[in-house]
Scaffold this active site. Structure first.
Site, PDB file in Angstrom:
ATOM      1  N   LYS A  22       1.109  -1.459   0.278  1.00 25.29           N
ATOM      2  CA  LYS A  22      -0.161  -0.456  -0.173  1.00 25.29           C
ATOM      3  C   LYS A  22       0.844   2.099  -0.076  1.00 25.29           C
ATOM      4  O   LYS A  22       0.721   2.588  -0.514  1.00 25.29           O
ATOM      5  CB  LYS A  22      -0.920   0.019   1.436  1.00 25.29           C
ATOM      6  CG  LYS A  22      -1.567   1.745   1.063  1.00 25.29           C
ATOM      7  CD  LYS A  22      -2.993   1.543   2.353  1.00 25.29           C
ATOM      8  CE  LYS A  22      -1.328   2.136   4.218  1.00 25.29           C
ATOM      9  NZ  LYS A  22      -1.739   3.239   3.903  1.00 25.29           N
ATOM     10  N   ASN A  23       1.694   1.860   0.718  1.00 26.18           N
ATOM     11  CA  ASN A  23       2.725   2.506   0.918  1.00 26.18           C
ATOM     12  C   ASN A  23       3.317   3.175  -0.450  1.00 26.18           C
ATOM     13  O   ASN A  23       3.752   4.276  -0.091  1.00 26.18           O
ATOM     14  CB  ASN A  23       3.166   2.709   2.388  1.00 26.18           C
ATOM     15  CG  ASN A  23       2.693   2.723   3.599  1.00 26.18           C
ATOM     16  OD1 ASN A  23       1.120   2.941   3.605  1.00 26.18           O
ATOM     17  ND2 ASN A  23       2.421   2.187   4.732  1.00 26.18           N
ATOM     18  N   CYS A 116      -5.556   8.533   8.738  1.00 24.57           N
ATOM     19  CA  CYS A 116      -6.223   7.844   9.946  1.00 24.57           C
ATOM     20  C   CYS A 116      -5.798   8.589  11.158  1.00 24.57           C
ATOM     21  O   CYS A 116      -4.240   9.408  10.772  1.00 24.57           O
ATOM     22  CB  CYS A 116      -4.603   6.679  10.493  1.00 24.57           C
ATOM     23  SG  CYS A 116      -5.366   4.899   8.689  1.00 24.57           S
ATOM     24  N   ARG A 121       0.720  13.756  12.477  1.00 23.16           N
ATOM     25  CA  ARG A 121       0.932  13.705  11.150  1.00 23.16           C
ATOM     26  C   ARG A 121       0.996  15.787  10.817  1.00 23.16           C
ATOM     27  O   ARG A 121       0.433  15.388   9.346  1.00 23.16           O
ATOM     28  CB  ARG A 121       0.197  12.642  10.294  1.00 23.16           C
ATOM     29  CG  ARG A 121      -0.817  11.750  11.305  1.00 23.16           C
ATOM     30  CD  ARG A 121      -0.534  10.598  10.785  1.00 23.16           C
ATOM     31  NE  ARG A 121      -0.062  10.213  10.137  1.00 23.16           N
ATOM     32  CZ  ARG A 121      -0.672   9.369   8.967  1.00 23.16           C
ATOM     33  NH1 ARG A 121      -2.003   8.242   9.207  1.00 23.16           N
ATOM     34  NH2 ARG A 121       0.211   8.577   7.895  1.00 23.16           N
ATOM     35  N   ASP A 304       3.925   0.414  12.143  1.00 22.69           N
ATOM     36  CA  ASP A 304       2.890  -0.627  11.555  1.00 22.69           C
ATOM     37  C   ASP A 304       2.205  -1.743  12.202  1.00 22.69           C
ATOM     38  O   ASP A 304       1.520  -2.626  11.802  1.00 22.69           O
ATOM     39  CB  ASP A 304       2.539  -0.176  10.367  1.00 22.69           C
ATOM     40  CG  ASP A 304       2.687   0.967   9.402  1.00 22.69           C
ATOM     41  OD1 ASP A 304       2.400   2.048  10.106  1.00 22.69           O
ATOM     42  OD2 ASP A 304       4.426   0.931   8.614  1.00 22.69           O
ATOM     43  N   ARG A 396      -8.684  -0.515   3.298  1.00 22.31           N
ATOM     44  CA  ARG A 396      -7.718   0.884   2.895  1.00 22.31           C
ATOM     45  C   ARG A 396      -6.372   0.058   2.780  1.00 22.31           C
ATOM     46  O   ARG A 396      -6.475   0.403   2.005  1.00 22.31           O
ATOM     47  CB  ARG A 396      -7.805   2.015   3.910  1.00 22.31           C
ATOM     48  CG  ARG A 396      -8.802   3.046   3.774  1.00 22.31           C
ATOM     49  CD  ARG A 396      -8.499   4.637   4.673  1.00 22.31           C
ATOM     50  NE  ARG A 396      -6.754   4.983   4.153  1.00 22.31           N
ATOM     51  CZ  ARG A 396      -5.861   5.013   4.834  1.00 22.31           C
ATOM     52  NH1 ARG A 396      -6.571   5.481   6.532  1.00 22.31           N
ATOM     53  NH2 ARG A 396      -4.835   5.719   4.787  1.00 22.31           N
TER      54      ARG A 396
HETATM   55  N1  EPU Z   1       6.168  13.668  10.614  1.00 19.53           N
HETATM   56  C1  EPU Z   1       5.812  15.599  11.005  1.00 19.53           C
HETATM   57  N2  EPU Z   1       5.885  16.444  10.305  1.00 19.53           N
HETATM   58  C2  EPU Z   1       6.589  15.465   8.394  1.00 19.53           C
HETATM   59  C3  EPU Z   1       6.437  14.524   8.561  1.00 19.53           C
HETATM   60  C4  EPU Z   1       6.568  13.978   9.565  1.00 19.53           C
HETATM   61  O1  EPU Z   1       6.483  15.799  12.021  1.00 19.53           O
HETATM   62  O2  EPU Z   1       6.581  16.766   7.797  1.00 19.53           O
HETATM   63  C5  EPU Z   1       5.786  12.835  11.773  1.00 19.53           C
HETATM   64  C6  EPU Z   1       4.974  12.184  11.716  1.00 19.53           C
HETATM   65  O3  EPU Z   1       3.641  13.126  12.094  1.00 19.53           O
HETATM   66  C7  EPU Z   1       5.188  11.575  12.245  1.00 19.53           C
HETATM   67  C8  EPU Z   1       5.892  10.621  11.912  1.00 19.53           C
HETATM   68  O4  EPU Z   1       7.101  12.265  11.248  1.00 19.53           O
HETATM   69  O5  EPU Z   1       5.016  11.254  13.880  1.00 19.53           O
HETATM   70  C9  EPU Z   1       6.661   9.620  10.952  1.00 19.53           C
HETATM   71  O6  EPU Z   1       6.231   9.941   9.616  1.00 19.53           O
HETATM   72  P1  EPU Z   1       6.801  10.087   8.625  1.00 19.53           P
HETATM   73  O7  EPU Z   1       6.442  10.610   7.267  1.00 19.53           O
HETATM   74  O8  EPU Z   1       8.059   9.024   8.344  1.00 19.53           O
HETATM   75  O9  EPU Z   1       5.082   8.366   8.166  1.00 19.53           O
HETATM   76  P2  EPU Z   1       4.753   9.305   6.332  1.00 19.53           P
HETATM   77  O10 EPU Z   1       4.700   9.167   5.880  1.00 19.53           O
HETATM   78  O11 EPU Z   1       3.216  10.081   6.435  1.00 19.53           O
HETATM   79  C10 EPU Z   1       4.104   6.821   6.111  1.00 19.53           C
HETATM   80  C11 EPU Z   1       3.031   5.486   5.851  1.00 19.53           C
HETATM   81  C12 EPU Z   1       2.338   5.246   7.163  1.00 19.53           C
HETATM   82  C13 EPU Z   1       3.739   4.595   7.283  1.00 19.53           C
HETATM   83  C14 EPU Z   1       4.587   5.648   8.404  1.00 19.53           C
HETATM   84  C15 EPU Z   1       6.093   5.164   8.601  1.00 19.53           C
HETATM   85  C16 EPU Z   1       2.260   6.516   3.689  1.00 19.53           C
HETATM   86  C17 EPU Z   1       0.471   7.286   3.569  1.00 19.53           C
HETATM   87  N3  EPU Z   1       2.159   6.539   5.392  1.00 19.53           N
HETATM   88  O12 EPU Z   1       3.464   8.008   6.630  1.00 19.53           O
HETATM   89  O13 EPU Z   1       1.391   4.172   7.497  1.00 19.53           O
HETATM   90  O14 EPU Z   1       3.769   3.951   9.017  1.00 19.53           O
HETATM   91  O15 EPU Z   1       5.619   6.082   6.837  1.00 19.53           O
HETATM   92  O16 EPU Z   1       6.404   4.215   8.233  1.00 19.53           O
HETATM   93  O17 EPU Z   1       3.040   5.764   3.354  1.00 19.53           O
HETATM   94  C18 EPU Z   1      -0.405   2.709   7.345  1.00 19.53           C
HETATM   95  O18 EPU Z   1       0.545   1.589   6.436  1.00 19.53           O
HETATM   96  O19 EPU Z   1      -0.434   2.495   7.909  1.00 19.53           O
HETATM   97  C19 EPU Z   1       0.525   4.162   8.187  1.00 19.53           C
HETATM   98  C20 EPU Z   1       0.361   5.170   8.668  1.00 19.53           C
END
Ligand code: EPU
Length: 418
Positions: A22-23, A116, A121, A304, A396
């Site tokens: 998915k990601n 989610c 985030r 996750d 999802r």
């Molecule tokens: N963060 C910030 N500022 C930013 C970006 C991130 O403060 O500009 C913080 C976030 O709030 C969070 C942490 O950094 O506390 C991690 O964020 P990251 O950007 O690494 O994660 P993401 O890109 O938002 C993706 C996946 C998530 C998965 C994470 C970690 C997608 C759409 N989402 O999220 O997937 O948990 O990487 O591997 O690709 C899921 O699949 O259930 C899911 C939540």
């Protein structure tokens, strides 16, 4: 509303094949609009997040065709239309259109992304990255407008190795003038999958999968193909299920190195398995002992997996401590697991889980995608009937969930209720 109904307690035998990640796919689809020609993505899972992203591509004047699990996108005539609130809000990954459209058209209008509810985030690292490349960002009534007359390569150190920020900056930088260097980049396999796709289109990206990624901008991106990596989170979820209730159960189509951190922890809890080139086999579920787990960025224990794993921890003898370090609010499953009979206490970002406790089927609510997965695992091992409300969250991220589980002997169905 969708509801998943499970009659628990049946041992699971046979094979569960793992779908595309998915990601990865949620970034590969937006990445496709960077191509000036036609691209095709294979092993695309049929999950609801995919459908929303395809709708957005169509709004941007992309032509999309789907056949089995292959999505073909003709992005020759992409235009920078407004990405409406109802679609942007459906999933967090809509933010990848920021980087992709900025790279392609130097102009983006999009509402803030949804997804989610598992913490603040923020997307400040993404925004700072775009600014470093020369873009100007303004916010108007919840709408984000990003514009650049020119994008110019820059050195961008990330405060945290964010998956989303790394990919989004990479998407914008492939069409910037000169060289961009992302420092403290995320090393997750998803980043490699996207970099490979862009390189197949003619981008010049090196270092994906390490903490320094270099991107030399190019003017034109041509046609290309990519296959989505297998979903390590889905694989982990079913592997945990196998450890709980598997009997000659195989999880196939995996990349073992992507799930190493989970395999290590399962082994520590006493789980026995056989690892093949692209599958894991669980002969029988055995007595488990408590373990301590802390989430981390890749190659550490993926956040996750945390919620599905906590269902396993309810079945381990002794006190397990689970600590979530990536998100501040990923505990939505706990009250419901406790309602089913678990003994879990949350203190800040830690959960203290005392096992082994017998779980009983009851009515629960999926508060987010992985919370839903943990409740689904609980339902499959519980005595009696579990009804999971708000099951849309689960759909999802898990393709053909009812079919895959029914095929190995689970009693599970999904229904629409008022
Ligand atoms: N963060 C910030 N500022 C930013 C970006 C991130 O403060 O500009 C913080 C976030 O709030 C969070 C942490 O950094 O506390 C991690 O964020 P990251 O950007 O690494 O994660 P993401 O890109 O938002 C993706 C996946 C998530 C998965 C994470 C970690 C997608 C759409 N989402 O999220 O997937 O948990 O990487 O591997 O690709 C899921 O699949 O259930 C899911 C939540």
């Amino acid at each position: 509303m969708k509801q998943i109904i499970i009659e628990g307690g049946y041992e699971l035998s046979g094979t569960i094949p793992i779908s595309g990640m998915k990601n990865s796919v949620v970034a590969l689809l937006p990445a496709a609009i960077l191509s000036d020609e036609e691209t095709s993505i294979s092993n695309v899972p049929n999950i609801s997040d995919k459908a929303a992203l395809i709708e957005i591509i169509k709004i941007l004047n992309g032509k999309v065709t789907e056949l089995n699990n292959v999505v073909t996108i003709n992005s020759e005539n992409i235009i920078s239309n407004l990405i409406p609130e109802n679609l942007a809000n459906k999933l967090r990954a809509s933010y990848y259109f920021m980087g992709a459209l900025l790279g392609r058209k130097k102009h983006v209008e999009i509402y803030f992304p949804g997804g989610c509810n598992i913490g603040n985030r923020k997307i400040d690292y993404h925004i700072k990255g775009f600014e470093a490349l020369g873009a100007k960002i303004k916010e108007e009534n919840g709408k984000c407008i990003i514009h650049a007359d020119r994008l110019i390569g820059a050195t961008i150190p990330l405060e945290f190795a964010s998956v989303g920020a790394t990919i989004n900056i990479m998407l914008a930088a492939v069409k910037a003038e000169g060289v961009t260097e992302i420092q403290n980049a995320a090393k997750e396999p998803d980043v490699i999958n996207i970099a490979n796709f862009l390189n197949n289109m003619g981008a010049k990206i090196t270092g994906a999968g390490t903490n320094t990624i270099k991107i030399e901008g190019v003017n034109y991106l041509h046609k290309a193909k990519i296959e989505v990596f297998p979903d390590r989170i889905e694989a982990g979820t079913y592997l945990i299920l196998g450890a709980l209730i598997g009997k000659n159960l195989t999880i196939s189509n995996i990349i073992p190195s992507h799930i190493e951190a989970l395999l290590e922890k399962l082994q520590e809890a006493g789980v026995t398995y056989k690892l093949g080139t692209n599958e894991v086999f669980i002969e029988n579920h055995v007595s488990l002992k408590s373990i301590n787990v802390t989430t981390a960025v890749y190659p550490g224990f993926v956040t996750d997996w945390g919620q599905p794993l906590s269902t396993l921890l309810t079945q381990c003898s002794g006190v397990s401590i689970f600590e979530e370090t990536i998100y501040e609010n990923r505990m939505g499953h706990v009250p419901y697991l406790n309602r089913m009979g678990a003994n879990m206490i949350v203190e800040d970002r830690k959960i203290y889980i005392t096992g082994k406790t017998e779980l009983k089927g009851t009515d629960v609510i999926a508060t987010d995608l992985r919370a839903g997965a943990s409740l689904m695992l609980a339902g499959l091992i519980a005595n009696g009937i579990t009804k999971i409300n708000n099951a849309e969250h689960i759909l999802r991220g898990y393709e053909k969930i009812v079919e895959k589980l029914s095929n190995v002997g689970a009693k599970i169905q999904i229904v629409d209720i008022e």
